[in-house]
Design an enzyme around this catalytic site. Structure first.
Site, PDB file in Angstrom:
ATOM      1  CE  LYS A   9      15.093   8.587   2.321  1.00  0.00           C
ATOM      2  NZ  LYS A   9      16.273   8.340   1.447  1.00  0.00           N
ATOM      3  CE1 TYR A  49      14.218   3.683  -0.496  1.00  0.00           C
ATOM      4  CE2 TYR A  49      14.643   2.808   1.694  1.00  0.00           C
ATOM      5  CZ  TYR A  49      14.464   3.889   0.847  1.00  0.00           C
ATOM      6  OH  TYR A  49      14.530   5.168   1.333  1.00  0.00           O
ATOM      7  CG  PHE A  57      22.656   2.173  -3.106  1.00  0.00           C
ATOM      8  CD1 PHE A  57      21.304   2.300  -2.809  1.00  0.00           C
ATOM      9  CD2 PHE A  57      23.070   2.376  -4.415  1.00  0.00           C
ATOM     10  CE1 PHE A  57      20.378   2.612  -3.787  1.00  0.00           C
ATOM     11  CE2 PHE A  57      22.147   2.701  -5.413  1.00  0.00           C
ATOM     12  CZ  PHE A  57      20.789   2.821  -5.093  1.00  0.00           C
ATOM     13  CB  THR A  91      18.752  11.192  -5.541  1.00  0.00           C
ATOM     14  OG1 THR A  91      17.529  10.985  -6.260  1.00  0.00           O
ATOM     15  CG2 THR A  91      19.024  10.018  -4.633  1.00  0.00           C
ATOM     16  NE  ARG A 102      16.116  13.578  -1.049  1.00  0.00           N
ATOM     17  CZ  ARG A 102      15.711  12.679  -1.934  1.00  0.00           C
ATOM     18  NH1 ARG A 102      15.711  12.966  -3.234  1.00  0.00           N
ATOM     19  NH2 ARG A 102      15.279  11.499  -1.532  1.00  0.00           N
ATOM     20  CG  ASN A 112      18.382  11.215   0.399  1.00  0.00           C
ATOM     21  OD1 ASN A 112      17.724  10.567   1.223  1.00  0.00           O
ATOM     22  ND2 ASN A 112      18.479  10.863  -0.872  1.00  0.00           N
ATOM     23  CG  HIS A 115      10.850   7.489  -0.028  1.00  0.00           C
ATOM     24  ND1 HIS A 115      11.595   6.859  -0.996  1.00  0.00           N
ATOM     25  CD2 HIS A 115       9.541   7.284  -0.346  1.00  0.00           C
ATOM     26  CE1 HIS A 115      10.751   6.278  -1.856  1.00  0.00           C
ATOM     27  NE2 HIS A 115       9.508   6.512  -1.473  1.00  0.00           N
ATOM     28  CD  GLU A 126       7.090   4.643  -2.816  1.00  0.00           C
ATOM     29  OE1 GLU A 126       8.118   4.308  -3.415  1.00  0.00           O
ATOM     30  OE2 GLU A 126       6.767   5.839  -2.655  1.00  0.00           O
TER      31      GLU A 126
END
Ligand code: DAT
Ligand code: MG
Length: 149
Positions: A9, A49, A57, A91, A102, A112, A115, A126
């Site tokens: 990310k 997402y 969130f 997570t 993480r 974090n 993904h 995905e």
């Protein structure tokens, strides 16, 4: 063999962790079959997402994932979907074991680092959201016989 989608990310890219994360997965023995350095559009982020669209969130998640470049990848290996989730860690990075991505590199749930697909369905979905079939590379990993019995 199984395939999974993994993204570094924007926080992972900004913090200079691309090389470390990829090294980790190469050293594990997994095989890279697709990779793109890219910015995620708002539309792609909303689709990616989609399962979280009703969560409080969600807007933050979409603005974060579109805030800078990411590295989108497809990796292949034995039981790689669950193995990758273990390597990523929980997570919430404060709950993630030391030794996981993480657990080693992150503090906040909203920063974090990575993904990863959480099941066969999401992996398929995905991978096809981020890659065209012809962008995935089938190749022989010569060291494979030293990794798999
Ligand atoms: P994961 O990324 O481990 O698959 P998830 O699919 O439940 O976790 O959530 C997607 C991302 O959304 C997650 O990486 C960080 C963010 N997120 C999840 N739960 C959150 C929460 N309670 N507060 C803020 N961000 C959250
Ligand atoms: Mg998830």
């Amino acid at each position: 063999m199984q395939r999974t989608f993994l993204a570094i990310k924007p926080d992972g890219v900004q913090r200079g962790l691309i090389g470390k994360i990829i090294s980790n997965l190469e050293e594990k023995g997994f095989k890279l079959v697709g990779m793109k350095f890219m910015k995620v559009s708002n539309e792609l982020a909303q689709k990616h997402y989609g399962e979280h669209k009703d969560k409080p969130f969600f807007n933050g998640l979409v603005s974060f994932i579109t805030s800078g470049p990411i590295v989108a990848m497809v990796w292949e290996g034995k039981n790689i979907i669950s193995a990758m989730r273990k390597i990523m860690g929980k997570t919430n990075p404060l709950d993630a074991d030391v030794g996981t991505i993480r657990g080693n590199f992150a503090v906040d749930i909203g920063r974090n680092i990575v993904h990863g697909s959480d099941g066969e369905e999401s992996a398929k979905r995905e991978i096809s959201l981020f890659f065209k079939e012809e962008e995935l590379v089938s190749w022989n990993q010569d060291i494979q016989k030293w990794i798999y019995e």
